[in-house]
Scaffold this motif. Sequence first.
Motif, PDB file in Angstrom:
ATOM      1  N   PHE A  70      41.431 -22.358  73.835  1.00 45.09           N
ATOM      2  CA  PHE A  70      41.815 -23.379  72.859  1.00 45.09           C
ATOM      3  C   PHE A  70      43.316 -23.656  72.939  1.00 45.09           C
ATOM      4  O   PHE A  70      43.747 -24.806  72.844  1.00 45.09           O
ATOM      5  N   VAL A  71      44.096 -22.595  73.116  1.00 41.08           N
ATOM      6  CA  VAL A  71      45.551 -22.737  73.181  1.00 41.08           C
ATOM      7  C   VAL A  71      45.963 -23.462  74.459  1.00 41.08           C
ATOM      8  O   VAL A  71      46.814 -24.369  74.435  1.00 41.08           O
ATOM      9  N   VAL A  72      45.365 -23.079  75.588  1.00 36.13           N
ATOM     10  CA  VAL A  72      45.706 -23.716  76.861  1.00 36.13           C
ATOM     11  C   VAL A  72      45.390 -25.204  76.824  1.00 36.13           C
ATOM     12  O   VAL A  72      46.212 -26.053  77.227  1.00 36.13           O
ATOM     13  N   ALA A  73      44.196 -25.558  76.338  1.00 37.10           N
ATOM     14  CA  ALA A  73      43.814 -26.970  76.260  1.00 37.10           C
ATOM     15  C   ALA A  73      44.746 -27.751  75.346  1.00 37.10           C
ATOM     16  O   ALA A  73      45.167 -28.869  75.669  1.00 37.10           O
ATOM     17  N   LEU A  74      45.100 -27.159  74.202  1.00 38.79           N
ATOM     18  CA  LEU A  74      45.996 -27.837  73.261  1.00 38.79           C
ATOM     19  C   LEU A  74      47.378 -28.035  73.870  1.00 38.79           C
ATOM     20  O   LEU A  74      47.995 -29.100  73.721  1.00 38.79           O
ATOM     21  N   PHE A  75      47.867 -27.038  74.577  1.00 37.29           N
ATOM     22  CA  PHE A  75      49.183 -27.115  75.203  1.00 37.29           C
ATOM     23  C   PHE A  75      49.216 -28.230  76.249  1.00 37.29           C
ATOM     24  O   PHE A  75      50.143 -29.044  76.283  1.00 37.29           O
ATOM     25  N   GLU A  76      48.197 -28.290  77.096  1.00 37.76           N
ATOM     26  CA  GLU A  76      48.167 -29.292  78.171  1.00 37.76           C
ATOM     27  C   GLU A  76      48.080 -30.711  77.620  1.00 37.76           C
ATOM     28  O   GLU A  76      48.851 -31.593  78.013  1.00 37.76           O
ATOM     29  N   VAL A  77      47.149 -30.937  76.710  1.00 34.71           N
ATOM     30  CA  VAL A  77      46.930 -32.301  76.216  1.00 34.71           C
ATOM     31  C   VAL A  77      48.080 -32.739  75.314  1.00 34.71           C
ATOM     32  O   VAL A  77      48.451 -33.924  75.301  1.00 34.71           O
ATOM     33  N   SER A  78      48.671 -31.806  74.580  1.00 35.23           N
ATOM     34  CA  SER A  78      49.819 -32.149  73.732  1.00 35.23           C
ATOM     35  C   SER A  78      50.999 -32.603  74.577  1.00 35.23           C
ATOM     36  O   SER A  78      51.709 -33.556  74.212  1.00 35.23           O
ATOM     37  N   PHE A  79      51.214 -31.935  75.697  1.00 35.89           N
ATOM     38  CA  PHE A  79      52.301 -32.367  76.579  1.00 35.89           C
ATOM     39  C   PHE A  79      52.060 -33.790  77.076  1.00 35.89           C
ATOM     40  O   PHE A  79      52.989 -34.607  77.127  1.00 35.89           O
ATOM     41  N   MET A  80      50.830 -34.090  77.468  1.00 33.91           N
ATOM     42  CA  MET A  80      50.517 -35.442  77.930  1.00 33.91           C
ATOM     43  C   MET A  80      50.812 -36.467  76.837  1.00 33.91           C
ATOM     44  O   MET A  80      51.367 -37.544  77.110  1.00 33.91           O
ATOM     45  N   LEU A  81      50.453 -36.130  75.606  1.00 34.30           N
ATOM     46  CA  LEU A  81      50.690 -37.062  74.500  1.00 34.30           C
ATOM     47  C   LEU A  81      52.183 -37.277  74.285  1.00 34.30           C
ATOM     48  O   LEU A  81      52.633 -38.416  74.098  1.00 34.30           O
ATOM     49  N   VAL A  82      52.974 -36.205  74.306  1.00 28.41           N
ATOM     50  CA  VAL A  82      54.421 -36.330  74.101  1.00 28.41           C
ATOM     51  C   VAL A  82      55.041 -37.195  75.194  1.00 28.41           C
ATOM     52  O   VAL A  82      55.883 -38.068  74.913  1.00 28.41           O
ATOM     53  N   TYR A  83      54.633 -36.994  76.434  1.00 28.15           N
ATOM     54  CA  TYR A  83      55.214 -37.753  77.543  1.00 28.15           C
ATOM     55  C   TYR A  83      54.810 -39.225  77.493  1.00 28.15           C
ATOM     56  O   TYR A  83      55.644 -40.126  77.726  1.00 28.15           O
ATOM     57  N   LEU A  84      53.551 -39.502  77.210  1.00 22.35           N
ATOM     58  CA  LEU A  84      53.035 -40.870  77.315  1.00 22.35           C
ATOM     59  C   LEU A  84      53.214 -41.687  76.043  1.00 22.35           C
ATOM     60  O   LEU A  84      53.046 -42.911  76.074  1.00 22.35           O
ATOM     61  N   ASN A  85      53.551 -41.043  74.938  1.00 21.41           N
ATOM     62  CA  ASN A  85      53.676 -41.776  73.668  1.00 21.41           C
ATOM     63  C   ASN A  85      55.129 -42.105  73.344  1.00 21.41           C
ATOM     64  O   ASN A  85      55.476 -42.383  72.206  1.00 21.41           O
ATOM     65  N   ARG A  86      55.979 -42.116  74.362  1.00 19.91           N
ATOM     66  CA  ARG A  86      57.367 -42.500  74.153  1.00 19.91           C
ATOM     67  C   ARG A  86      57.487 -44.018  74.021  1.00 19.91           C
ATOM     68  O   ARG A  86      56.595 -44.759  74.453  1.00 19.91           O
ATOM     69  N   PRO A  87      58.574 -44.497  73.423  1.00 22.66           N
ATOM     70  CA  PRO A  87      58.704 -45.943  73.178  1.00 22.66           C
ATOM     71  C   PRO A  87      58.526 -46.802  74.425  1.00 22.66           C
ATOM     72  O   PRO A  87      57.961 -47.902  74.363  1.00 22.66           O
ATOM     73  N   GLY A  88      59.004 -46.350  75.589  1.00 21.28           N
ATOM     74  CA  GLY A  88      58.893 -47.169  76.789  1.00 21.28           C
ATOM     75  C   GLY A  88      57.492 -47.260  77.350  1.00 21.28           C
ATOM     76  O   GLY A  88      57.231 -48.078  78.241  1.00 21.28           O
ATOM     77  N   TYR A  89      56.569 -46.442  76.821  1.00 16.15           N
ATOM     78  CA  TYR A  89      55.195 -46.408  77.324  1.00 16.15           C
ATOM     79  C   TYR A  89      54.184 -46.875  76.273  1.00 16.15           C
ATOM     80  O   TYR A  89      53.126 -47.390  76.624  1.00 16.15           O
ATOM     81  N   ARG A  90      54.518 -46.664  75.028  1.00 19.95           N
ATOM     82  CA  ARG A  90      53.578 -46.967  73.948  1.00 19.95           C
ATOM     83  C   ARG A  90      53.264 -48.458  73.897  1.00 19.95           C
ATOM     84  O   ARG A  90      54.153 -49.304  73.939  1.00 19.95           O
ATOM     85  N   GLY A  91      51.966 -48.786  73.826  1.00 19.53           N
ATOM     86  CA  GLY A  91      51.541 -50.170  73.692  1.00 19.53           C
ATOM     87  C   GLY A  91      51.494 -50.955  74.990  1.00 19.53           C
ATOM     88  O   GLY A  91      51.197 -52.149  74.971  1.00 19.53           O
ATOM     89  N   ARG A  92      51.755 -50.315  76.129  1.00 17.91           N
ATOM     90  CA  ARG A  92      51.731 -50.993  77.429  1.00 17.91           C
ATOM     91  C   ARG A  92      50.453 -50.587  78.170  1.00 17.91           C
ATOM     92  O   ARG A  92      50.167 -49.390  78.310  1.00 17.91           O
ATOM     93  N   PHE A  93      49.704 -51.558  78.697  1.00 19.27           N
ATOM     94  CA  PHE A  93      48.405 -51.259  79.289  1.00 19.27           C
ATOM     95  C   PHE A  93      48.511 -50.328  80.491  1.00 19.27           C
ATOM     96  O   PHE A  93      47.634 -49.508  80.742  1.00 19.27           O
ATOM     97  N   GLU A  94      49.607 -50.414  81.260  1.00 22.74           N
ATOM     98  CA  GLU A  94      49.732 -49.606  82.463  1.00 22.74           C
ATOM     99  C   GLU A  94      49.988 -48.129  82.162  1.00 22.74           C
ATOM    100  O   GLU A  94      49.954 -47.296  83.079  1.00 22.74           O
ATOM    101  N   THR A  95      50.233 -47.784  80.897  1.00 24.29           N
ATOM    102  CA  THR A  95      50.421 -46.378  80.529  1.00 24.29           C
ATOM    103  C   THR A  95      49.184 -45.546  80.875  1.00 24.29           C
ATOM    104  O   THR A  95      49.295 -44.360  81.183  1.00 24.29           O
ATOM    105  N   THR A  96      48.025 -46.153  80.833  1.00 19.76           N
ATOM    106  CA  THR A  96      46.806 -45.442  81.233  1.00 19.76           C
ATOM    107  C   THR A  96      46.897 -44.945  82.662  1.00 19.76           C
ATOM    108  O   THR A  96      46.507 -43.818  82.980  1.00 19.76           O
ATOM    109  N   PHE A  97      47.441 -45.769  83.547  1.00 16.81           N
ATOM    110  CA  PHE A  97      47.582 -45.370  84.955  1.00 16.81           C
ATOM    111  C   PHE A  97      48.604 -44.241  85.110  1.00 16.81           C
ATOM    112  O   PHE A  97      48.416 -43.335  85.919  1.00 16.81           O
ATOM    113  N   TYR A  98      49.668 -44.308  84.321  1.00 19.04           N
ATOM    114  CA  TYR A  98      50.665 -43.229  84.377  1.00 19.04           C
ATOM    115  C   TYR A  98      50.072 -41.924  83.846  1.00 19.04           C
ATOM    116  O   TYR A  98      50.437 -40.839  84.316  1.00 19.04           O
TER     117      TYR A  98
END
Length: 269
Positions: free
Chosen positions: A100-128
């Motif tokens: 549970f901890v490993v999964a939470l750590f991995e997915v949380s990092f992805m959220l922090v990286y991809l939910n930054r202002p330069g990525y949020r709301g842009r369709f190509e963020t899915t590809f990144y």
Amino acid sequence: MQGFAPILMMRSGHRLGVSSHEARLAISFLVGVGPAAALMWVSLRRFDYPMAPKALFDDRRVFLAFAVGMGFGVFASVLTIFLSVMVAAAGGFGGTLSLFVVALFEVSFMLVYLNRPGYRGRFETTFYGTSLGLGAAATLTMASAFSLNPALAGSPELAALLALFAVSMALVLGSTGSLVGFGTARQQALRYFARAYLVRLSHLLILFFFFTTQDVPVAAASLVASLAFAAVVYVFVYREILPETLPREIRRELRRWPRETKRPAKESE
């Protein structure tokens, strides 16, 4: 995930040697990066020229995300080793709780990286997100391959298990990264974060016996089941999530694009 290396070593009876460090690193790189890079090409080629009128993402951001994912995979490997030591000392249900901890750590990092202002709301963020997850999968598999390299030559079954593990990791982490990226692109980050977390946690739970048991048939069945699960999730992501991230007008343009490319050739004849 590096935790399965000692288990496979015990099953095979091979001791880790200290042969050429460069050869070990080269083979580990191929085993880790090969499936991840191949899956990135398969996933994104539909959205790049010549299969699309133009590239629908920034190449620099794709490769940056892959590199960042590889760097993150180092920390994830360290966390896995730390949790393995803690679980061995504590016993009980610690092994399951660590997943549970490993999964939470991995997915949380992805959220922090991809939910930054330069990525949020842009369709190509899915590809990144796809690239980010595949980079993490590459490093996690590399760590395991580097540990097992000296035993691979004398143990074909280890090589086969490691290859399956590499593909399973690439499929599931590429998919979870895509889900998180899709959520931030649609500004529904928490909703798709939860889905990505459940996918990654389910994958780890299916692999639980592969990590813990010394019964080879049970371990192999666990690995094959994880591969089947990861493949099903990836097919869904490939068919539904990646195309769905595009705005409607771009999807219509992609549907027309192959027909439009054939017209000038017919007219010139």
